[in-house]
Design an enzyme around this catalytic site. Sequence first.
Site, PDB file in Angstrom:
ATOM      1  CB  SER A 183      -0.954  -0.004   1.195  1.00  0.00           C
ATOM      2  OG  SER A 183      -0.238  -0.151   2.404  1.00  0.00           O
ATOM      3  CG  HIS A 211      -3.582  -0.566  -2.465  1.00  0.00           C
ATOM      4  ND1 HIS A 211      -4.063   0.723  -2.455  1.00  0.00           N
ATOM      5  CD2 HIS A 211      -3.394  -0.899  -1.167  1.00  0.00           C
ATOM      6  CE1 HIS A 211      -4.141   1.161  -1.212  1.00  0.00           C
ATOM      7  NE2 HIS A 211      -3.748   0.196  -0.406  1.00  0.00           N
ATOM      8  CE  LYS A 243      -7.464   1.093   0.584  1.00  0.00           C
ATOM      9  NZ  LYS A 243      -6.853   0.117   1.464  1.00  0.00           N
TER      10      LYS A 243
HETATM   11  C1  LIG Z   1      -6.721   0.070   2.868  1.00  0.00           C
HETATM   12  C2  LIG Z   1      -6.208  -1.273   3.171  1.00  0.00           C
HETATM   13  C3  LIG Z   1      -6.905  -2.119   4.035  1.00  0.00           C
HETATM   14  C4  LIG Z   1      -8.089  -1.648   4.822  1.00  0.00           C
HETATM   15  O1  LIG Z   1      -9.219  -1.534   4.031  1.00  0.00           O
HETATM   16  P1  LIG Z   1     -10.394  -0.581   4.524  1.00  0.00           P
HETATM   17  O2  LIG Z   1     -11.569  -1.053   3.757  1.00  0.00           O
HETATM   18  O3  LIG Z   1      -9.967   0.803   4.192  1.00  0.00           O
HETATM   19  O4  LIG Z   1     -10.525  -0.805   6.005  1.00  0.00           O
HETATM   20  C5  LIG Z   1      -6.456  -3.410   4.182  1.00  0.00           C
HETATM   21  N1  LIG Z   1      -5.346  -3.841   3.559  1.00  0.00           N
HETATM   22  C6  LIG Z   1      -4.629  -3.033   2.755  1.00  0.00           C
HETATM   23  C7  LIG Z   1      -3.405  -3.577   2.092  1.00  0.00           C
HETATM   24  C8  LIG Z   1      -5.030  -1.728   2.552  1.00  0.00           C
HETATM   25  O5  LIG Z   1      -4.307  -0.919   1.793  1.00  0.00           O
END
Ligand SMILES: *Cc1c(COP(=O)(O)O)cnc(C)c1O
Length: 395
Positions: A183, A211, A243
Amino acid sequence: MRRQAPALEAALAQLEAAQLRRARVTVDHRAATGRTLTLSGGRELVDFSSNDYLGLARHPALAAAMSECAAHAGAGSGASHLISGHGAEHAKLEEELAAFTRRERALLFSTGYMANLAVITALAGRSERVLLDRLCHASLIDGARLSGATLVRYPHADAAEAARLLAADPGHTALLATDGVFSMDGDLAPLPELVRCARGRDLWLVVDDAHGLGVVGAEGGGVLEHFGLGSDAVPVLVGTLGKAFGSFGAFVAGSAALIEFLIQKARTYVYTTALPQPVAAATRAALALSRTESWRRERLRSLVSRFRAAAHALGVPLADSTTPIQPVLLGSAAAALAAQRELASAGYWVVAIRPPTVPAGSARLRVTLSAAHTEAEIDALAEQLGRACARVRNA
Ligand SMILES: *Cc1c(COP(=O)(O)O)cnc(C)c1O
C-alpha cells in the site's frame, strides 16, 4: 482521571516536535470529475493522494445506484448479517464478487480492516505462528496480534527468507499473509515464490489485494490474474471496495467451507451491523463499470508510464513500482512535510507518509494516479516534484 490530560498533551507535543503529528484537512468539495478537491478555506487542488484509481468514486452510476437503493431499502441495515441485516443487495453483491474472483463464495465485511482481523483470528490460534511480510498493512498485523498466535515477520518481499522461516518451524505456522500490492510502496508481492513456499505445507496462504483488484491484470483481477494464480494456489483472497471500486466495504473470497467457517467464527463479522445496502448497490454498479470499461485500466497504465518517464527525467527518486502507487522517497519526516507543503502551494494535494505508517527514515510523498487525471496534470506534477526534490536535496 484529572492527571491524564497533561500526559496526553505532552505526548502530542512530542509528536509535534518530531514532525510526526498528523492533521486532518476538511474537504469541502470534490469536483464531479473526481480529479480535484477543494479544502475548507477555498483552495482547489489536483488530488494525487486518493485510492480512487479508476475514477469511480464520483461516478454518477454509483450515486444513482445508492440513492435508488436507499429509496426502497432505507439507509441502515438495522442489525447484523446473522440477525436480520442481510439483504438482497448484499446477497447479489456477494455472488458477483465470487464470480469476479472465480471462487465458490465471497463474504462481505464493513471494512478491509475488519476482513483481515476476521481471516487471521479465525484461521490462526494461540499455539501457532503467523508469518507476515515486514511491510504488510497494519490490519494484518493487528489480526495476528488479536489471534494470540506468535507473529513472525520476514524481510520485505523476501520469499527465500519466508521459506527458511517456514522450514525452521515445521507444522506450527498456520498462515502466511501478504499484501498483493504494497500500500505504501506500490510493488507486487513475489507471489509465485510464496506459493511455492506454501505448497505441500498445512498452511493458509492469504493475499490482501486491496490495491491490486480492479487495477492490476487486464480484467482487474489483481495480482492473482497478473501472475496467473488460482484459488488452489491462493485459497484466501481479501479485497477492499473503497479503493479502485470507489465505494466502501471489503470482502473475503474462497471456498464454500472457508466462507461458512468465517460466518460462524469471525467476530468482526458476527458482532457488527451489516453495512448499508445502498453501499452494496453502489459497489455492484462499480463492479459492472470495472468490467465494461476496461479503458480505465488501460488509461491508468499509460498515465503511470507517462508519469514515471517524466519524473525519472527530472531526477525524482522513484521507487520500483509499476502500479498507480508511486512513492517519492524523501527520508526524513521534515523533508516529506516540506515537500507536501510546497506541492500544495503549487496546487497539488500529495500527502507525506511518515512513521509509524512507514519505517523510520523512509518518509515519502505517496503519489497515487487515477484514470481520471489528465496528461497535462501528470506532466505538471512531475515537474513540480522535480523542483521540490531538488530543493530537499539542497536543503
Ligand atoms: C486500505 C487497506 C486495508 C483496509 O481496508 P479498509 O476497507 O480501508 O478498512 C487493508 N489492507 C490493505 C493492504 C489496505 O491498503
